[in-house]
Scaffold this active site. Structure first.
Site, PDB file in Angstrom:
ATOM      1  N   ARG A 126      -3.617 -10.314   4.368  1.00 24.68           N
ATOM      2  CA  ARG A 126      -4.089 -10.343   2.979  1.00 24.68           C
ATOM      3  C   ARG A 126      -2.986  -9.751   2.117  1.00 24.68           C
ATOM      4  O   ARG A 126      -2.661  -8.566   2.243  1.00 24.68           O
ATOM      5  CB  ARG A 126      -5.383  -9.534   2.865  1.00 24.68           C
ATOM      6  CG  ARG A 126      -6.002  -9.473   1.485  1.00 24.68           C
ATOM      7  CD  ARG A 126      -7.325  -8.694   1.534  1.00 24.68           C
ATOM      8  NE  ARG A 126      -7.910  -8.556   0.221  1.00 24.68           N
ATOM      9  CZ  ARG A 126      -7.643  -7.544  -0.615  1.00 24.68           C
ATOM     10  NH1 ARG A 126      -6.808  -6.590  -0.246  1.00 24.68           N
ATOM     11  NH2 ARG A 126      -8.225  -7.486  -1.801  1.00 24.68           N
ATOM     12  N   LYS A 143       0.819  -1.208   0.000  1.00 24.37           N
ATOM     13  CA  LYS A 143       0.000   0.000   0.000  1.00 24.37           C
ATOM     14  C   LYS A 143       0.856   1.263   0.000  1.00 24.37           C
ATOM     15  O   LYS A 143       2.035   1.250   0.364  1.00 24.37           O
ATOM     16  CB  LYS A 143      -0.980  -0.017   1.173  1.00 24.37           C
ATOM     17  CG  LYS A 143      -2.100  -1.030   0.950  1.00 24.37           C
ATOM     18  CD  LYS A 143      -3.226  -0.914   1.948  1.00 24.37           C
ATOM     19  CE  LYS A 143      -4.385  -1.835   1.559  1.00 24.37           C
ATOM     20  NZ  LYS A 143      -5.487  -1.798   2.541  1.00 24.37           N
TER      21      LYS A 143
END
Length: 258
Positions: free
Chosen positions: A241, A211
């Site tokens: 995840r 991210k």
């Protein structure tokens, strides 16, 4: 925690990201109908315990597609995955219509980035299919001040909605929502204190893979992603995840002393 017929406990498991989208921020996670089965096979071999398929990008600035288009993207790949592989499948959606279609095709879990708050019937649908759910924190406005109170209140409220609608307690997992309605500094505050969310009484899922909080381009974010996975394993987070299964599996194994 139960997902499908499997029980997950006392470890940090991997949820593999497979995107059926043309615009997800990490290009290598994008899969078409022709190569999704190869991606699932590879993820399972490398250590994924659950497959998470998404048919709508939720990257910053994403353009929302309809539930009908979302379903059109995932229905054939989902059916093929369930037909060929013995692995639980989560579908990343906040539309009740999409959830009903996915669960009807055999999906085992709904990963809702709006934590059951976007569609009023989402919790009822998950309960109807005796499915599992990931309730993630999100907000229409950026958090300010004490982030923990806002995150915990949102999650607690929507957990109660899940319970009231009949979702089994052992089929609920919580996600603090890194990258959603939070500044870079708040994302790191959340990551570094993630274990605080355990007070809510449910297992945790961390979604920080590659991210933008890690800076630079997505291609250069593997190392900080692995560090976030190491932290998650140390804190007893049940699922991470991720995009890169093999590398994250190795970090988890080392963290647990394997």
């Amino acid at each position: 925690m139960k997902i499908g017929s499997r029980i997950f406990e006392n470890y940090t498991y991997l949820m593999a990201i497979i995107n059926l989208t043309p615009d997800s921020f990490w290009a290598h996670s994008r899969k078409g109908a022709d190569d999704v089965l190869f991606a699932v096979e590879r993820a399972q071999k490398e250590g994924a315990a659950v497959i998470d398929i998404g048919a709508q990008s939720t990257r910053p600035g994403y353009k929302e597609i309809s539930a009908q288009e979302e379903i059109a993207r995932f229905e054939k790949p989902l059916a093929a995955i369930k037909d060929r592989f013995d692995i639980p499948v989560s579908v990343d959606t906040y539309f009740d219509e999409s959830a009903r279609a996915a669960l009807g095709l055999g999906a085992d879990m709904i990963n809702d980035i709006w934590g059951l708050s976007h569609d009023e019937d989402m919790a009822k649908t998950v309960a109807k299919f005796s499915a599992s759910v990931c309730i993630m924190h999100n907000s229409k406005t950026q958090l300010s001040g004490d982030i923990w109170g806002a995150i915990e209140n949102f999650l607690a409220k929507n957990v109660q909605k899940a319970i009231d609608c009949g979702i089994e307690k052992d089929r609920i997992i919580l996600d603090g929502g890194i990258g959603f309605a939070k500044t870079r500094e708040q994302n790191f505050e959340l990551l570094n204190g993630y274990e605080k969310l355990k007070k809510l009484g449910y297992p945790l899922l961390l979604g920080a893979s590659r991210k933008s909080m890690f800076g630079g381009k997505a291609e250069g974010r593997l190392a900080p992603t692995l560090e976030s996975t190491r932290l998650a394993a140390e804190k007893g987070v049940l699922f991470v995840r991720v995009h890169d299964i093999k590398e994250n599996a190795e970090i988890i194994k080392r963290t647990y002393g394997g």
